[in-house]
Design a protein around this motif. Structure first.
Motif, mmCIF file in Angstrom:
data_model
loop_
_atom_site.group_PDB
_atom_site.id
_atom_site.type_symbol
_atom_site.label_atom_id
_atom_site.label_comp_id
_atom_site.label_asym_id
_atom_site.label_seq_id
_atom_site.Cartn_x
_atom_site.Cartn_y
_atom_site.Cartn_z
ATOM 1 N N UNK A 56 34.193 -46.246 51.916
ATOM 2 C CA UNK A 56 33.923 -47.130 50.216
ATOM 3 C C UNK A 56 32.683 -46.840 50.317
ATOM 4 N N UNK A 57 32.290 -47.274 49.065
ATOM 5 C CA UNK A 57 30.701 -47.468 48.497
ATOM 6 C C UNK A 57 30.487 -48.864 47.768
ATOM 7 N N UNK B 22 10.966 -37.100 31.830
ATOM 8 C CA UNK B 22 12.911 -37.756 31.596
ATOM 9 C C UNK B 22 12.240 -40.177 31.688
ATOM 10 N N UNK C 127 10.606 -30.407 38.221
ATOM 11 C CA UNK C 127 12.280 -31.455 38.846
ATOM 12 C C UNK C 127 11.999 -31.608 40.016
ATOM 13 N N UNK D 20 11.810 -35.976 41.473
ATOM 14 C CA UNK D 20 12.493 -36.686 41.575
ATOM 15 C C UNK D 20 11.987 -37.424 42.638
ATOM 16 N N UNK E 98 15.491 -31.777 47.586
ATOM 17 C CA UNK E 98 15.820 -32.694 46.819
ATOM 18 C C UNK E 98 17.016 -33.554 46.720
ATOM 19 N N UNK E 99 18.425 -32.740 47.664
ATOM 20 C CA UNK E 99 19.727 -33.304 46.575
ATOM 21 C C UNK E 99 19.851 -34.517 47.881
ATOM 22 N N UNK F 240 17.795 -37.724 46.956
ATOM 23 C CA UNK F 240 19.123 -37.998 45.853
ATOM 24 C C UNK F 240 19.766 -38.956 46.447
ATOM 25 N N UNK G 105 20.381 -43.198 46.479
ATOM 26 C CA UNK G 105 21.608 -44.058 46.297
ATOM 27 C C UNK G 105 21.948 -45.523 47.403
ATOM 28 N N UNK H 45 28.623 -35.438 45.670
ATOM 29 C CA UNK H 45 26.491 -35.948 45.161
ATOM 30 C C UNK H 45 26.901 -36.495 44.615
ATOM 31 N N UNK I 239 31.104 -38.652 44.981
ATOM 32 C CA UNK I 239 31.236 -39.971 46.439
ATOM 33 C C UNK I 239 30.311 -40.725 45.605
ATOM 34 N N UNK I 240 28.609 -40.148 45.573
ATOM 35 C CA UNK I 240 27.538 -41.459 46.125
ATOM 36 C C UNK I 240 27.252 -41.362 44.355
ATOM 37 N N UNK J 33 25.307 -39.749 41.731
ATOM 38 C CA UNK J 33 23.984 -39.083 41.579
ATOM 39 C C UNK J 33 24.265 -38.361 40.002
ATOM 40 N N UNK J 34 23.045 -38.426 40.056
ATOM 41 C CA UNK J 34 22.317 -38.337 38.724
ATOM 42 C C UNK J 34 22.948 -36.601 38.383
ATOM 43 N N UNK K 42 20.673 -33.993 37.774
ATOM 44 C CA UNK K 42 19.943 -33.297 38.769
ATOM 45 C C UNK K 42 20.687 -32.849 39.510
ATOM 46 N N UNK K 43 21.194 -33.448 40.291
ATOM 47 C CA UNK K 43 22.206 -32.822 41.336
ATOM 48 C C UNK K 43 22.351 -31.517 41.235
ATOM 49 N N UNK L 86 32.527 -45.842 39.731
ATOM 50 C CA UNK L 86 32.734 -46.466 41.299
ATOM 51 C C UNK L 86 33.570 -47.727 41.263
ATOM 52 N N UNK M 11 34.702 -50.832 41.597
ATOM 53 C CA UNK M 11 33.568 -52.000 42.614
ATOM 54 C C UNK M 11 34.768 -53.285 42.801
#
Lengths: 350, 303
Positions: free
Chosen positions: A5-6, A81, A284, A288, A333-334, A337, A341, B81, B84-85, B87-88, B91-92, B301, B303
């Motif tokens: 879990x995050x 952005x 881009x 980023x 990039x990926x 990103x 997190x 991406x 799970x994470x 991410x924007x 951009x992903x 998410x 929480x």
């Protein structure tokens, strides 16, 4: 498989600068697998990729040449952005700037460089701005999603260039789909003699500096960041959200237009269909990777310039297709990103 | 005139096929709350994988299957991406487009090298349910994939509105918190939606290399993925309207091709750009009343 879990867990400050470094290491570990699958030595590949381009003065300067359009498109994307305006159209705005530069460059025969070059720069900026104005006005006046319109307009302007190059601008000399050369007085002067490093590089750093200055020292920059952090909150605080986004979008388009001027007047001296090697999209990545921060953006552009040069070196020396460079850039990039997190969250077993 | 119209309608169906597949794929993603800008690259990957596998195995169907699997993998990566994470998504998605495009170009060079003659394969043959019947015969002489794509439209509608998976998918796209509270696994549903979506997008790309062209060229997708993104808004996220949007765009494209060959005095690039301009116009007209899934672009998410 363990359940993961995050959860929210801000990383300590000293971790933050490590994130790009970790991302670069992970990217190269993963790309090693690609190189290994071709039965080639990854260490040798990375030697040609990262070290050889910096080992000689001439190729190190070439890295700066390659980073020039990326500095500009990276600055352009960062500017939009940051104001929460997703300008995916730097590619198209760059092409608009290139068209203007080629057109002006052709008619500015017998005009001294002190006049011709500023005219081209202003013209390219204005062309990029004008092309950015279409999606920006649609967004701020009619609430049409800018991501979609900028993407579509990137394709539209390619057709327009094809129309120019196959028609009125087709070179009478070669008969190829390329415009006639720009006037000699419109060509960007070299910063270092006998290299390809040209005025565009200086222009790029001025743009990066200007972006930094606007962010840190002006009311517009403050408003932009407020809008970028949350439109409703900014509106509540009295910021004219639409007007701020429009301004950000137009300036962003102008800077992207400069990238087109720089490629035409500094490198090619005429317009070709392949004038942009995906610079708008790579911008881009640059923005980023640089975390929308002018200093970070300039480092990211230099690094991607190195990767561009390195992809050529590794391709020549080891026969690995040059597109390895595209894989490394996009994987980077990926992975960045994903790694970012970890700044605010951590992954734990449930 | 009749031959012109018959040819135009037949071409419209053909041009619309990859758009229908791609847009249905995007529909799954967006209805679950994820904008997948990986579509352009996923279609490119599908076109490449389909071609490379069909070329090496000699089987078009294996090629199509491999393309779909590659698309599913691209969708799952998008899931990692964005789901799970968190991410924007803009951009992903663009990153996935750049990555899958890079991988396809790289592998194409590894497998085929630099040849002066474009390697090619024998394409899918067309089926002709009406045989030599006038009008109907030539209109419906199409690739099987075109029929599959059209048949998928009601199937997708049925899945979205008549199955519990579809109900869960829409719930997750509208209100993930509520869906989660009701015991729906938001993460699993979104991964599934992205996987199905990626597979459909890749099939759309593979249609171009396996049916329409019989070869793989670097400009094979040429912005079709972005058109699908626009068609979603035009279709207001409704499966039935996806078909009409794709047919409209296909019709304008096909008309453009035909007007060129009749020697119209306008530059052909204008006609090439026309479908894109019409799409933007359609966005202006349709986009204002559009109702996107409420959770689109918002990471979820617990929480």
């Amino acid at each position: 498989m363990p359940k993961l879990k995050i959860e929210r867990y801000p990383a300590p400050l000293w971790v933050r600068p490590l994130i790009p470094i970790i991302s670069i290491v992970v990217t190269f570990l993963l790309t090693s697998l690609v190189v290994l699958s071709l039965n080639k030595n990854p260490f040798e590949a990375f030697y040609y990729f990262l070290i050889v381009p910096l080992a000689s003065q001439s190729s190190a300067i070439e890295v700066l040449v390659k980073s020039t359009p990326l500095l500009l498109t990276g600055a352009a994307v960062t500017f939009a952005f940051s104001a929460g305006y997703y300008n995916i159209g730097a590619e198209g705005q760059l092409l608009a700037g290139a068209i203007a530069a080629a057109g002006l460059g052709m008619v500015l025969q017998n005009v001294p460089p002190v006049l011709a070059i500023p005219i081209m720069i202003v013209g390219g900026f204005a062309a990029g701005m004008a092309y950015a104005a279409i999606p920006a006005l649609l967004k701020t006046r009619l609430d049409v999603d800018e991501v979609v319109t900028t993407l579509l307009l990137n394709t539209v302007i390619l057709f327009f260039i094809s129309f120019l190059l196959n028609g009125v601008w087709r070179s009478p000399v070669s008969g190829w789909p390329q415009s006639p050369e720009i006037a000699e007085s419109a060509i960007f002067p070299r910063l270092i003699p006998r290299t390809r490093l040209h005025l565009g590089f200086l222009l790029a750093w001025i743009s990066i500096g200007a972006v930094w200055l606007v962010f840190r020292r002006t009311v517009l920059g403050l408003r932009m960041r407020a809008v970028g952090m949350g439109k409703e909150a900014a509106r509540f605080a009295g910021v004219k959200v639409e007007q701020t986004m429009l301004t950000a979008a137009l300036i962003s388009g102008g800077i992207a237009g400069l990238a087109g001027v720089s490629e035409v007047a500094g490198i090619h001296y005429h317009l070709i269909e392949a004038i942009s090697n995906n610079f708008g999209y790579t911008g881009i990545i640059v923005a980023m990777l640089g975390a929308l921060n002018p200093l970070g953006v300039s480092l990211a552009a230099l690094f991607l310039g190195l990767l561009d040069t390195g992809a050529q070196t590794v391709s020549r020396a080891m026969g690995i297709p040059i597109y390895l460079g595209n894989i490394v850039q996009s994987a980077l990039l990926l992975i960045t990103l994903a790694a970012l997190v970890l700044q605010n969250y951590r992954i734990r077993r449930e | 005139m009749e031959a012109f119209l018959v040819g135009l309608i037949a071409a419209t169906l053909r041009v619309a096929t990859p758009l229908i597949l791609g847009t249905l794929g995007e529909l799954f993603s967006e209805r679950s709350g994820i904008l997948n800008l990986g579509i352009e690259g996923t279609m490119f990957l599908g076109a490449f994988t389909g071609f490379a596998v069909a070329y090496t195995t000699g089987s078009l169907w294996l090629g199509l299957l491999a393309a779909v699997i590659a698309g599913v993998l691209a969708g799952l990566l998008m899931g990692l991406l964005t789901v799970t994470l968190g991410v924007n998504q803009h951009v992903s998605g663009l990153g996935i487009t750049l990555l899958t495009t890079g991988i396809s170009l790289f592998l194409y060079r590894v497998i085929f090298g630099e040849r002066s003659v474009q390697p090619s394969i024998a394409t899918f043959t067309k089926v002709s349910p009406f045989g030599d019947t006038p009008i109907l015969g030539p209109i419906f002489e199409q690739y099987l994939l075109t029929y599959i794509a059209i048949a998928l439209v009601p199937l997708v509608w049925w899945v979205l509105y008549r199955t519990s998976f579809g109900l869960h998918l829409r719930a997750v796209g509208e209100n993930p918190e509520a869906a989660d509270a009701a015991g729906i696994n938001v993460f699993r549903i979104r991964y599934l939606a992205l996987a199905i979506g990626g597979g459909l997008m890749a099939a759309g790309g593979a249609f171009l290399s396996l049916a329409q062209l019989g070869s793989f060229i670097f400009g094979i997708i040429a912005g079709r993925g972005w058109v699908c993104i626009a068609l979603i808004i035009f279709a207001n996220w409704l499966p039935s309207r996806v078909l009409w949007g794709a047919l409209l765009f296909g019709g304008v494209s096909a008309l453009q091709l035909r007007l060129q060959s009749t020697g119209a005095q306008l530059p052909y690039e204008l006609f090439l750009a026309l479908p894109y301009l019409v799409t933007i116009l359609a966005l202006v007209l349709a986009g204002r009343s559009a109702t996107a899934p409420a959770a689109l672009l918002k990471p979820y998410r617990r929480e």
